[in-house]
Structures are given as C-alpha cells and as structure tokens.
Design a protein around this motif. Sequence first.
Motif, PDB file in Angstrom:
ATOM      1  N   LEU A  11       2.252  16.044 -12.234  1.00 10.42           N
ATOM      2  CA  LEU A  11       1.146  16.861 -12.726  1.00 10.42           C
ATOM      3  C   LEU A  11       1.206  18.257 -12.127  1.00 10.42           C
ATOM      4  N   THR A  12       1.556  18.331 -10.822  1.00 12.27           N
ATOM      5  CA  THR A  12       1.655  19.639 -10.172  1.00 12.27           C
ATOM      6  C   THR A  12       2.722  20.486 -10.860  1.00 12.27           C
TER       7      THR A  12
ATOM      8  N   LEU B  65       1.695   6.818  -6.897  1.00  8.96           N
ATOM      9  CA  LEU B  65       0.691   7.805  -7.273  1.00  8.96           C
ATOM     10  C   LEU B  65       1.198   9.203  -6.963  1.00  8.96           C
ATOM     11  N   LEU B  66       1.902   9.309  -5.848  1.00  5.78           N
ATOM     12  CA  LEU B  66       2.458  10.600  -5.442  1.00  5.78           C
ATOM     13  C   LEU B  66       3.427  11.123  -6.497  1.00  5.78           C
TER      14      LEU B  66
ATOM     15  N   ILE C  35       1.369  12.617  -9.149  1.00  5.22           N
ATOM     16  CA  ILE C  35       0.737  13.866  -8.745  1.00  5.22           C
ATOM     17  C   ILE C  35       1.767  14.990  -8.732  1.00  5.22           C
TER      18      ILE C  35
ATOM     19  N   ARG D  25       8.342  -2.088 -12.317  1.00  2.00           N
ATOM     20  CA  ARG D  25       7.032  -2.669 -12.617  1.00  2.00           C
ATOM     21  C   ARG D  25       5.929  -1.949 -11.873  1.00  2.00           C
TER      22      ARG D  25
ATOM     23  N   LEU E  69      -6.983  16.640 -16.194  1.00  2.00           N
ATOM     24  CA  LEU E  69      -6.147  15.768 -15.374  1.00  2.00           C
ATOM     25  C   LEU E  69      -5.815  14.478 -16.114  1.00  2.00           C
TER      26      LEU E  69
ATOM     27  N   ASP F 202      -1.734  -0.978 -14.991  1.00  2.00           N
ATOM     28  CA  ASP F 202      -2.497  -1.902 -15.803  1.00  2.00           C
ATOM     29  C   ASP F 202      -3.007  -1.127 -17.021  1.00  2.00           C
TER      30      ASP F 202
ATOM     31  N   HIS G   3       0.834  -1.195   0.000  1.00  2.00           N
ATOM     32  CA  HIS G   3       0.000   0.000   0.000  1.00  2.00           C
ATOM     33  C   HIS G   3       0.874   1.252   0.000  1.00  2.00           C
ATOM     34  N   ARG G   4       1.944   1.207   0.803  1.00  2.00           N
ATOM     35  CA  ARG G   4       2.839   2.362   0.874  1.00  2.00           C
ATOM     36  C   ARG G   4       3.481   2.605  -0.485  1.00  2.00           C
TER      37      ARG G   4
ATOM     38  N   SER H 157       1.109   4.231  -2.817  1.00  2.00           N
ATOM     39  CA  SER H 157       0.957   5.649  -2.511  1.00  2.00           C
ATOM     40  C   SER H 157       2.122   6.449  -3.073  1.00  2.00           C
ATOM     41  N   VAL H 158       3.330   5.902  -2.912  1.00  2.00           N
ATOM     42  CA  VAL H 158       4.502   6.612  -3.428  1.00  2.00           C
ATOM     43  C   VAL H 158       4.404   6.763  -4.936  1.00  2.00           C
TER      44      VAL H 158
END
Lengths: 659, 659
Positions: free
Chosen positions: B29-30, B22-23, B26, B123, B369, B128, B15-16, B19-20
């Motif tokens: 994108l920022t 996706l971060l 983001i 990977r 986005l 996906d 999970h961590r 998150s990294v």
Amino acid sequence: VDCSTGLSGRCDESHRQDSVNLLTFILLLTLTILTIWLFKHRRVRFLHETGLAMIYGLLVGVILRYGIPSTIYHNKTPPSCSLKEGPVSTLLLNVSGKFFEYTLKGEINSREIHNVEQNDMLRKVTFDPEVFFNILLPPIIFHAGYSLKKRHFFRNLGSIITYAFLGTAISCFVIGNLMYGVVKLMQAVGQLTDKFYYTDCLFFGAIASATDPVTVLAIFNELHADVDLYALLFGESVLNDAVAIVLSSSIVAYQPSGTNTHTFDASAFFKSVGVFLGIFSGSFAMGAVTGVVTALISFFTKLHCFPLLETALFFLMSWSTFLLAEACSFTGVVAVLFCGITQAHYTYNNLSEESTKRTKQLFEVLHFLAENFIFSYMGLALFTFQNHIFSPIFIVGAFLAIFIGRASNIYPLSFFLNLGRRHKISGNFQHMMMFAGLRGAMAFALAIRDTATYARQMMFTTTLLIVFFTVWVFGGGTTPMLSWLHIREIWCKVVVFRVSFTLKGDNLLSHVSLQDGPQHEGGSKTKQESAWLFRLWYTFDHNYLKPILTHSGPPLTTTLPGCCGPLARCLTSPQAYENHEQLRDTDSDLILNDGDLTLTYGDTAITANGASGGHDGTRGEWGGINGKTEAAPERDSEAREHETTSRGTRLVFPVEDHA
Amino acid sequence: VDCSTGLSGRCDESHRQDSVNLLTFILLLTLTILTIWLFKHRRVRFLHETGLAMIYGLLVGVILRYGIPSTIYHNKTPPSCSLKEGPVSTLLLNVSGKFFEYTLKGEINSREIHNVEQNDMLRKVTFDPEVFFNILLPPIIFHAGYSLKKRHFFRNLGSIITYAFLGTAISCFVIGNLMYGVVKLMQAVGQLTDKFYYTDCLFFGAIASATDPVTVLAIFNELHADVDLYALLFGESVLNDAVAIVLSSSIVAYQPSGTNTHTFDASAFFKSVGVFLGIFSGSFAMGAVTGVVTALISFFTKLHCFPLLETALFFLMSWSTFLLAEACSFTGVVAVLFCGITQAHYTYNNLSEESTKRTKQLFEVLHFLAENFIFSYMGLALFTFQNHIFSPIFIVGAFLAIFIGRASNIYPLSFFLNLGRRHKISGNFQHMMMFAGLRGAMAFALAIRDTATYARQMMFTTTLLIVFFTVWVFGGGTTPMLSWLHIREIWCKVVVFRVSFTLKGDNLLSHVSLQDGPQHEGGSKTKQESAWLFRLWYTFDHNYLKPILTHSGPPLTTTLPGCCGPLARCLTSPQAYENHEQLRDTDSDLILNDGDLTLTYGDTAITANGASGGHDGTRGEWGGINGKTEAAPERDSEAREHETTSRGTRLVFPVEDHA
C-alpha cells in the motif's frame, strides 16, 4: 470459522453470533458516549468516562451472566480423540472419507471439559487476549506519543525518565517481593495449593506498576492545574507502560516451566536486565527509524498537495512500525510509542496543514474508541471471564503492595531528584503523584494476555479489582484531592524566555534563549550537567536533524562546517532558506497545544489577581507571535538590556512555586 | 491461535508470521501511495491507483510463489483421527491425559491433504474471505452512500434505479444463460467433468453484474466531464452493488446440494424474487432506520459541542447498522449503503462543522485504504490462491457474456428511459456507460466468498481475470474514449432555478423554485408523473422529515395543519425558527460538493466560450450565497418579473444538451 467451505449453516450461525457480540459492545460504547456528553454538559467530574464505561460493562456482564436462562445451553461434551504425539497446530478429522481441518485453539483444563459447550455464550463475548495487544493498545499508545509534543515534557525529561525507568523497576521489585511474602503466607495457612513461583510474583509486580492516570489528566486539563505536574504524570505514565511491557516479557523468559524448575536467581536477574535492555533499545530504535523514514518520505516527496495520500501514508507507516517490531520479536507497543514521538517531532512539520489536523483527529478518534472499548470490556470481564479466582488474602496483599510499591517509587526518587532540580517537586506534588497512580488498560492487557495457570488467573482477577478500585476511587477523588493539596491555589513564579526579534527585509527574525530567574543562578553540578546534556541534544537536533528531516530549521549550509558545503546544499530544502531564523524553527520548543494554552491563560489570570507573581509588573497583550506559536509575547524594557539583538521581547511563562 | 495457554513458542511463531504478512500488504500500500503521488504529480492518467495496486500485488504474488525456495517447506501430512459423526465445531484432543481444544477450519479436498503444511506460506497470505465482506467492503460502500449527496443524483434517480435494479437483473439473467450454454459446450467437448448447475451460472451472472467504475469516475472528476453522465454511472454502480449482493444470496438459497438436486425452475425463480425483495427491503429499512436514529440522537442532544464524541457516535452507529443487519440475517453491506445515504441527508445537517469534516475525512481514509488493499490483494491472489482453475473456454465465454450482458442492460433500458426523459441519454453517453462497466471490489468479494466447489473455483479465477482486464483496459482507455465520444466537447443548456430573496430584519429569506427551459414546457405524461412523484417526496421530506430530524428546514408549526399545533411546537427546535425560510433549508438540493463545484466552474468556462448557452446573457459574479450553499447566485432583471417577492436572483445551473 472459514466460511468458504459449504458448511454454511454453522458458519451463518457463528457469524450471526459474532455480529450480536460486537453489537453489544457498540451499544455499550454508544451509551457511554451519550452519558459522557451528559456528564460534560452538566460538568459532572466525580466519574470519568472510563469509569463510566466500566460501570456499563459491569451491568451488561451481569445481564449476560445471570439474565439469560441457563436452559438455552445445550449441555454436551464435545467428542474427543486421542493421539500419542504432543499437540499439533493442524489436525485432520476423517468423517467417512471426507476430511476436515481443525486448528489448535489451546489447552483446556480438565475441569472445564464438561462445560466447553455449556458456557459457549459467555465464551463468545470473550475476545482473544491478543486483540488487546495487537489492535486496541497500539492506537492508544501511539496517540499518547503523538500528543506528547509539549514543552513541559521536554523540560522535565530527566525526572520523567527517572520515574519511568528506575521508579517502575523499584515498584516492580517491591510489589513482587511483597507478593511473594503474601504467597508464602497463603501457603502457610493452606489457602494456596497450586504452584506460584517467585517469577510469577515479579510478573505481577510488573503488571501492577503500569500506571495510567487518564482520569487524573483529563481533570487536570479541565481544571487548569499545574503544568509541570501534568508533564511529570503524563510522561511517566506513557513511558512506564513501555517499561512494564518489556519488564514483564523479560521476566516471563525466566519463568520455570515443566523441565526448568530452578528459581529466579542472581544470574537470571542480570540476564533479565540484559533482555530488558535489548528489547527496549531495539523497540526504541525501530520506532525512531520508522518515524525518521516517514519524515524523509514526506520531506522528499510533494505529498502534501494530496492530504488524503499523506494521511494514509502516515497511518500505514505508523502501523508498520508495530508490525515490524512484532515481526522482529521486539515489542510493538513500545516501538509505536517512540514512533509517535518521532512523528510528532519531525514528520509533523512536513505535513500539510490539512494533514496535521487529519492525523491528529484520526488518532484521537481511534484512541477514544479503543480506550472506552477496553474499559467496557473490563467491566464485562468481571462477570463473563470463566476462570476468576478470588483469593481475599492475595487481593488485600496486592492492594497494600501496590501502594507501598508506588510510594517507594515516588518519595525516594523525588527526594533524589529534588537534590538536582531547579524547580523542586514539592511535597504536595509528590502526594498527588502518589494518588494519581491509577491502573488501567495496560495492566489489564498484560494480565489477560496469559491466563493459563492458576497463579495467572488469580493475578488477573486481582488486577481487574485493582483497576476498578483505582479508577473509581482515585479517579473520582482527583478534584477534592487537588483542592485539599492546594494545587489549584498557586503562586506564580516567572521564568523568562528571551525572544529577540530582528527585522530583516520583510522577515521577522528571532532568537530564543532561556533565562533563569536570578535566584537559581548558582546551580549544583548535576543541574549544569543535565542542562548541558539537554542543550547538546537540542543543538544537534536543531542544527542537523531538523533541517535534514523537515522543512523547518536553519539551512544546513549555515550549520554544517564549510567542508561539507556541497552535501549541505544538496540536502537543504529550498523552504529552509525562507524559514531561516524565522520563528518557525523554534516551534518544537514553543509550540503549545490547546491544553497548554488554556493552562497558561489560567495561570495568568491567577497571577494578575494573586499579585505574588515574580519580577514582572507590566503585562502586555496576549497574542500569537505567528500562526504556529501561540505563546505570550511581551515587550519589556528590562529584558532588552541582556539581549544581543535589537527589539527585545520577553515571553513570560508563569511557573508555579510551592516552596 | 489462542495464546493464553502457555503454548507460547508456537503462538509466537504464528504471531510473527501474521505480522510479516500484514507488513507485506502495508508495504504494498505504501508503494502504491507513493506511485499514485508520482502519477498525480506528473498527471499520468492511463493507469489508475487501483490498477497500480493490482500490478504491485501481482509482483509480490510472483515473488511469494516462485521467489521463495520450496525447500523451506517441511513436507509433512498432519496427523488425522477418525470419527463417525459429522464434523463438529469443537473437537478435543487427548494427548496423554492433557486435553487440547480444536476448532473446525473447514473441509479440505482430498487432493490437498498432502500439501496442507507444504503450502503454509502461501496459505498464510490468504485472508479469510469474510474479512472482505465484514471489514473491507463496509467502509467502501458507506463512503459511496455518504458522498452521494449530489443534486444530479437525485435528478436522475428514476434512470439510476432502472439501470440498477432492472438492468442488473437483466444482465445477471443474460450472463447466467449464456454461461449455461458455455458450460453445456464444455461438457459436450469433455472439458468439464465436475458438477456445474444452472444456479452456479446464475450466481456467476450476479457476481459479474456488479460494476465498479471507480477508475472512470476518478477520471471524470479530473476532466470535468458531464455531470449527468457522472451521476448516472455513480448512482448505478453504487446501487447495483447492493442489488448484486442480494441477487447472489437469493440465488444461492436455491443451489442444489447433496440432498436437494432439483434444478432451478419457475417456482424457485419466483421464490428467489421473493427472497430478493425481502432481503433488499429489510436491509434498506434497517439502514434507513439507523440513519434516522442517529439523526434523532444528534438532534436531541447538544453533542455538537464535542466533535470527538459526535464523530465517535456517528462512526459507531454506522457500524452498528452493518452488524444489526448481519445479526438479523439481512445484508449488512446494503444496509450500510442506505445508512450512508440517510446520514448524508439528515444527520449531516445536525453535525457541527468540525464533525462534518471529520466524518468525511475519516471515511475517506478508510475507503481509500480498504479499496487499495482489496485491489492489491487481487493482484496477489492470482499467484497465491491455491485452487485456481483456468479454463480457456469458460474464460472466453465469460468475457463475451459480460459484454453482451452489459449491452442488454444499457441499450434497451436507455431506449425506454429516453421515451420518458426530458434530457435524453445520448448515444455517446450510452456507449460510455457500456464502456464504463468495470468490475472491481464487489465482484471479487462475492467470488472469493465461497470457493469450495470446482464450479466456484473456476468462477473465482475467471472473475479475477475479468477484473484485471476491465480495470486496466477500460480504466486506462477512459480518457481517449471520452475524447473519441466527444463527451468533453459539450454544449450547454441552462436550467433556471429561481431563488427569491427577501430582506426581513437582518435575515435574507429566500424561496427556491425550479423553472424549466421554455422548450420543455410540453412534456409527456410519463415525465409529469415522475416529476410529480419526485415532487411529492421532496415536499414531504422538506416539510416534515427534515424539520423533525434535523435543525434545518422550516419549523413544523408552519408546515403541519393547525390541529397538530402543540405536537409541532414540541418537536420543532428553536433553531428552526431562526433558519425559517433561510437558504439553509435548501441545501439538500443546492449543496454542491467540491467535485460538483469544479464541474460547474468547468462548464461555465465552456459556456462563456461556446456561446450556445441558453437564455442567459448577462453573467454576474460567482460566489457563495451563504456558508453552506456554494452555488452561483446571479441577479437578473428578467427573472424578477416572475417572482412573488422582491430582490429576485437567478441561480444558473448549466446542463448539457446533446440532442
């Protein structure tokens, strides 16, 4: 299923199935929306939209469970293979020289093995529980934080924090211990053979302490009920969600596992408190920091010329808070809550008018969809979840425990708070707060997150029933309860805000100060302290943080000491000089949302008729002071006496008094 | 990873990591948003935001690939087990009596087995591929459809459909055959040993035919370049995305597989055409039907009193189109496109003013986005995708093929279209359309969808390079190209719309008719036919569909024959009588979006200076006729002569003429 691998038949099938499942939920939501419209149109109040979503969910759950003939299931146990090592995340399967990659989905119960494929249809409509935590809760919680910019919230901050932190801890502890008693009873009568630890009970206490009075608040808003009670309930429920999450995760850290079978003792308790404080303050800091960073970005760029970019940035930064907190092992949902509050307090002031609308509407839609989805899913889960364990003793015990837990939160704390509060929380208000302790999305999401053990499955089933009961019965009973407690029949007492206007050039300058009714002049020490603390924060925020982070507030050159002159000049935006001492810098206190404004109008009407309203006879026109602060200015010759500047004006905010 | 199973350590870690990842995106994108702002602020036009997103993506890709020391990878081959049967979707693993469930992720290449874990980091940032098709493309395509409500689009519909359907098919066929030559060449010189079928080449042709001139269109909008050219490019790119998807999936259906090794012959070709027509019309129907259903719901309910509910319903219905089409094995993206067009044409008229803004802004943000995410990901994928195959011959061949393919789409079709068009597509316009053939999100999403075979991996790599090249070079070269082709230096010709106003009570009634410039009176038969077809549809839509589906349009009682009187009265909304003959019912033709309005202003300025503008000397004020139609009304004494009602007014729409 990864479809880039040529196994396209199977992949297509699974994709089609996913589409059908999502479609089911969209249909549910569409139905809910149409019925909500019908209810709003006809002014039906006995059932809230969330209760409605649950009913539709239940119906679809029944159809999925019993409506589809079981003959279409192909009853087959999947092939298995053995390994000596523990479970690995990636497993390779060698089928005549070709290799296939498999990923771990989870441990399955030995009694489930034979119906892994059989219940595939029902399993399919079961979402990964992390979806709730990572996708559906964040917008709901962020929206709560972002719409928290309410004067009444800040005025009741002390009480709200007491209820949310101390109250939730009390409630968790009380429920946990009562449930431990119930569990012992069940073991005594032979109803429970599986393990059920003390930490499990405490965990249940944490789950069941997260209140979500969404129904009650919606009705409050419609009926124009008391604003302070609204603020107390709203603030408590928002913060106690955060507290419940952090509490539950710090309890889980001390869950006895295979190797670790010692019970939850005093040292574990204090360690839990330490973990709680660490996670909470970490998440709080992370949320506040991202909020501040967003404020700084929007402050230093001229992004407000491009509302689309601004909105996208705002959205991304708010989302990144969640991910950042999760990546650092803090709690994303808590971080998002405080990020929302910070964004509303600072960034909101820097956004273009277009973007303030856009961001509000965007999060409103996301919040609406996510919330109704969760409640629909809850209805569905009652029939489609595979491992329900209905234990009558546990369920009855839990219902009793949550009422006792809520009562031992509200009544004792209200008593102590009333010792220090200027405006007492009346008995009727306390009953209403007791009544408004609905359980909702957060309790459900916490309960579904881990349903691996027998104890957790029993808790999940019980939580689901608690949510159904409280949302339908308490949610539906709000309107009669409010009448019964005479909360709508209110007498008004007037708290006077003094706003002094000075005409300086073309700018109307103003100064706002809070003046208490004369009957409250001699307060106790507690009162003065909390007021002093609040005032200290307010001054610091107003003089330093707002000017640094937003285009509002007085220029730093006037608030910083002389020695910091160059720094101050460099940090102050040109707009700040224009705004200097204009009413705009008071909007954090005076800005009223639509809800508030309606409430104020509502109250006024009552005052005008009720005639028991305080020391305020002549009533002027209601009108906006400027575009931003839609409060009720009123010229009053009495007020002018106490003022330091000319052209006194009094803002009258009617506050109810039930004493 | 399902985290409800107590394997929480591993679950937390994964999970961590998520998150990294996706971060990272983001953050990308920022950064992109901030740089876009800087570029817009400084009016930099040589690099568009999508090009920028790709550059940032590339940088992060390089860091991930080369910046992170490889020592942190734990070099370990995962354990494997053997089965005799083919791959199953669910596998059980028995570890000393405990059962764990595994799901199939996909087949892996034998050369990859040893670095399954090694390249875990890279990977992980690989999504996906279905995410692109099911989450990122739908909002982009829907937004394209929803913002298509442009008069100029409908005026050029014939040409647009020709380019999009016939042109894309030609382009696909030309590229496919050229690439087959290249493949044969590669096999001859021994550069290609793996299988590469003719259908693979045709598939590449379909991928590479999906144009996405997002950069060019953004610049067109900023520079107020020609409106007809804009409509042609926009319309073509929107529709040819749909065509390319359906083409590629109907080609894949004839892909030789293990058991099926026959080549792509004539019968397969006609079957493909059949599949194409089936999927396309099915998807079209599905999109149109959901759009109509939404229009009906918003027509028969008074949902417009609750903009939040309205927006949520609109969003859900539009999304359900996608899912419905996917569930029925049609193409969701195509359905969403036509749903968008239908929503804009009908539902949009029923929405409250608040909701029209909200829905537009919501989809604008989603589109922004999603688009920037895809382009960032493309940059990243160049370095993080594991199976790139750079084949110089194939790449050079592909670049040549796409130019030849584009040319054989634009030039011959333009020649034939010009035979029938009133306003010829000039040579310079054709060159510009040739130049604007950028490849973007759709080509990428189609290429990444299946990267299982050697051929597909080579195509993916090549497509990525084509996207980079076209976006940077052609996108950046748009401004100089426009100047060089003299497209900004335009002469104006005026097409006169006659709007006659009648004052009836307090309502200003109006009648709109199209009057051609006298020089075009004697058109060829083709012209008249297409005009006749268009007029037939317009009349039907205006007289029957609009009144049934929206609150605009004339009441059915006036348009239906007398015998249908009762039915007509029952279906006509009370508002329709009020609107009857008001200008509102012309908004489908006359409504101008912001873009259009600017264009019109731009053109006018030029006309006023250029002085070659048609038969229109005296120019009145520009102003809105009513709140909805912001066109340019102009009172003209000449026009009044031809009118049947009093108080004639001419709407002047300058149209460019390059003949």
